[in-house]
Design an enzyme around this catalytic site. Sequence first.
Site, mmCIF file in Angstrom:
data_model
loop_
_atom_site.group_PDB
_atom_site.id
_atom_site.type_symbol
_atom_site.label_atom_id
_atom_site.label_comp_id
_atom_site.label_asym_id
_atom_site.label_seq_id
_atom_site.Cartn_x
_atom_site.Cartn_y
_atom_site.Cartn_z
ATOM 1 N N ASP A 203 0.866 -1.191 0.000
ATOM 2 C CA ASP A 203 0.000 0.000 0.000
ATOM 3 C C ASP A 203 0.893 1.228 0.000
ATOM 4 O O ASP A 203 2.125 1.102 -0.053
ATOM 5 C CB ASP A 203 -0.962 -0.019 1.206
ATOM 6 C CG ASP A 203 -2.294 0.635 0.852
ATOM 7 O OD1 ASP A 203 -2.282 1.825 0.479
ATOM 8 O OD2 ASP A 203 -3.332 -0.035 0.925
ATOM 9 N N HIS A 291 -3.081 3.152 -4.579
ATOM 10 C CA HIS A 291 -2.413 2.666 -3.354
ATOM 11 C C HIS A 291 -0.980 2.188 -3.627
ATOM 12 O O HIS A 291 -0.522 1.221 -3.024
ATOM 13 C CB HIS A 291 -3.230 1.519 -2.726
ATOM 14 C CG HIS A 291 -4.516 1.983 -2.109
ATOM 15 N ND1 HIS A 291 -4.620 2.366 -0.795
ATOM 16 C CD2 HIS A 291 -5.747 2.138 -2.635
ATOM 17 C CE1 HIS A 291 -5.865 2.727 -0.537
ATOM 18 N NE2 HIS A 291 -6.573 2.607 -1.637
ATOM 19 N N GLU A 351 -10.199 2.569 -4.834
ATOM 20 C CA GLU A 351 -9.859 3.953 -4.483
ATOM 21 C C GLU A 351 -8.779 4.551 -5.395
ATOM 22 O O GLU A 351 -7.672 4.868 -4.942
ATOM 23 C CB GLU A 351 -9.412 4.006 -3.015
ATOM 24 C CG GLU A 351 -10.501 3.555 -2.068
ATOM 25 C CD GLU A 351 -10.140 3.688 -0.600
ATOM 26 O OE1 GLU A 351 -11.023 4.070 0.177
ATOM 27 O OE2 GLU A 351 -8.982 3.409 -0.229
ATOM 28 N N TRP A 417 -16.954 -4.349 -0.573
ATOM 29 C CA TRP A 417 -16.605 -3.690 0.689
ATOM 30 C C TRP A 417 -17.385 -2.399 0.922
ATOM 31 O O TRP A 417 -17.605 -1.992 2.048
ATOM 32 C CB TRP A 417 -15.106 -3.400 0.743
ATOM 33 C CG TRP A 417 -14.607 -2.295 -0.170
ATOM 34 C CD1 TRP A 417 -14.392 -2.384 -1.511
ATOM 35 C CD2 TRP A 417 -14.259 -0.956 0.204
ATOM 36 N NE1 TRP A 417 -13.923 -1.192 -1.998
ATOM 37 C CE2 TRP A 417 -13.826 -0.293 -0.966
ATOM 38 C CE3 TRP A 417 -14.262 -0.253 1.414
ATOM 39 C CZ2 TRP A 417 -13.412 1.042 -0.965
ATOM 40 C CZ3 TRP A 417 -13.843 1.070 1.412
ATOM 41 C CH2 TRP A 417 -13.422 1.704 0.240
ATOM 42 N N GLU A 485 -4.029 0.800 9.988
ATOM 43 C CA GLU A 485 -3.550 2.176 10.218
ATOM 44 C C GLU A 485 -3.392 2.473 11.705
ATOM 45 O O GLU A 485 -2.440 3.107 12.131
ATOM 46 C CB GLU A 485 -4.528 3.211 9.639
ATOM 47 C CG GLU A 485 -4.472 3.361 8.144
ATOM 48 C CD GLU A 485 -5.497 2.493 7.439
ATOM 49 O OE1 GLU A 485 -5.895 1.452 8.018
ATOM 50 O OE2 GLU A 485 -5.899 2.848 6.315
HETATM 51 C C1 ACM Z 1 -10.801 -0.740 0.928
HETATM 52 O O1 ACM Z 1 -11.153 -0.642 2.122
HETATM 53 N N1 ACM Z 1 -10.294 0.315 0.298
HETATM 54 C C2 ACM Z 1 -10.959 -1.975 0.172
#
Ligand code: ACM
Length: 765
Positions: A203, A291, A351, A417, A485
């Site tokens: 990431d 990412h 994202e 998700w 995180e």
């Molecule tokens: C995610 O939580 N961006 C898959």
Amino acid sequence: MNKKPYFKSGGLVLLLGCGLTFATFAQEVNPKFPLIPYPTSLTPGKGAFALTADTKIVSASRRFDNESVQLNLLLQGYLGKPLKKGVTEEHNIVLKYDASVTSPEGYNLTITSNKIVLAAKEPAGMFRGVETIRQLLPADEHSRVLLKKISLPGVSIADQPAYAWRGMHLDVSRHFFSVAYLKKFIDLMALYKFNKFHLHLTDDQGWRIEIKKYPKLTEEGAWRTFNNQDTVCMKRSKTNPDFVIDPKHIIHKNGKTLYGGFYTQVEMKGVVAYALARHIDIIPEIDMPGHMMAAINSYPFLTSNGENKWGPLFTTPICPCKETTFEFAQNVFTEIMAIFPSQYIHIGGDEVDRSSWAIADSCKTLMEKENIKTTAQLQSYFINRMEKFFNAKGRKLIGWDEILEDGISPTAMVMYWRSWVPDAPIKAGKNGNLVVMSPGDPLYFDNEPDRNSLNAVYHFNPIPAKLTAKEARNIVGAQANTWSEKIPTENRADYMVFPRMTALAEVLWTNKKDYEGYMERLKMNFPRLDALNVSYRLADISGLVEQNVFTDQAILNPQKPIANLTLRYTTDGSLPKSTSAVLNGPLVISKNTFVKLAAFTPMGRRGDVYDLHYKQQDLAVPVATFTAKPGLLCNYYPGSYKSSRLMAGKAGEVITVDSVAVPKQVKAPSFGLKYQGYLDIPQDGIYSFFLNCDDGGILNIAGREVVDNDGPHGPFEKSGQVALKKGLQPIGLDFIEGGGGYTLKLKYSLNGAQPQDIPSSWLKH
Ligand code: ACM
């Protein structure tokens, strides 16, 4: 992931009471069978099998050699030495090939005083059966006091899973986890019959797997200076040691303090083998095209313009319009496939900030050549091309549900998700794509758990309501995701995952609801988790309210959720310690007081700290009686607000509502709502209100602030009290949703009764 900060609250009762006999699903639990997930069918038998060091393992087929070894290792932990191989069935443990067991993970287990027979067709089924035996053995798996005899209760079990994909995910990029921890995690997954371990290996914040062709990915990309997520952890570490950044992963290099780490290919192959021996596939995720900051830092040719920065939400992605990007991606995945034998390989795909593609010459050229009209189509061009590459290597592609946008081949697997895009799994299911359900609510285990979390996971239904029975077959199962995180230590990871993972285990394996039975069996699982050194979240202390009021005096008299816990408290604002005062009877409070309360295990581990404020208050006088109309007025404020206190200006629309719920008219991803009116309070008393919201909310009644649950966060409940006289009492509830799916629930209770919905007949304006 959804980057929201979360708080905690707590309190939930574990239901006690043991039944003596128990066939299949009922509200009674036989303490002899503390099994999670509960088997598809279980019939208690007579007597017990006495297992000793003289018992032998009889396995005629080499097919189950691995499972025989696993069982023997387990038993050796109690008996001190391995069991010998035997031939005769009598008085022994028999592992038997049984072609009539149709499910690849199914097994039959029969225990009598004469023998134990575990029968399966496939090694995976045999292994799941070994784990059932494990849960019937004493909790202390590595007992320092060796046992001479272990008694296993007579039983007949026929078992198989409801879902083929029973997954757990761990983000090792944002914070890193050791190989030893991965193995611990895998062992716990095996204990609860999970079969897919999704490792989020890369990431923006770190690249965690050695790629020989691109050594800088780990030489540079695995290390970073402390970031703002570490700062949050460091702040929280002042009151909770689980937030101290793990010193194992801190190094000092060239005068800099760096955080990170990575797995060598050899190390990771060891982890894969460890998982495979437990019939768990590791699904590697290399997240792209977004990412990718950790990789781009070292290989800037990957972006459209060499830039690598944070945009409003996400970082610059790699460019799908350059052949060099595909060359890189294919080289990386070729090495990944050599480490991970799993059929599915995860490409992420979530994202993506596509703005750099919109202005790149390379993309202009490609779009003309391929007749691509939008940057969303560029994303699907990238994913579809990578899928062809995966397929050519004999693998299948899996991606987050964004890969559905603007065209997806029906052979890719979709991992759902985005709770706020409820149609995504329906679209995927109808398109013929296989789908794994992992909606943020309730399956993001990085969301801070509260007293409602276990119940929410246990009652999660993987099948979306709008699918036909045929389409529903495309839902292969579900998975919980743990983004790291704000999880800087192994203890914190344990806390976030356990016991929620056990609730998901039962959803995915058993698929029959017996929540009370589950809670009771969970209580019986805690000693095993203690023995396995799992820093699980302790059972909630029930019946607590954070902001309490009293007219003359209040009594704090919480019950211990589990007998061996000790409740300790302070009234000077300090954190309860293992030497703080014990609360084992009613505490009478007759002046304004701040109590901090926590449960402690016999080993001295502290559970959640409950902040309980007590304030003296008069019964609020109602407004003068008038002919009020039914319902509350709900003022709708389109726009994005970080706090409920920041809603301003004129409401867009005023809607009359007969319950405290977000009205159907509200469609925007982010908005604010102000509910106004009166509660028609039926009798004088101390009323408790429970406000569960995502994002923030503030409740005022009779001009008094009752619950402050403000700010951006995931769904969690906070509670407060107010002293009210009978009659019309003004209510104001401000609520904000910042995007990413909302929750809004308000319940009340009078004089400590069970929380319940507010009757619509109370709502007036
Ligand atoms: C995610 O939580 N961006 C898959």
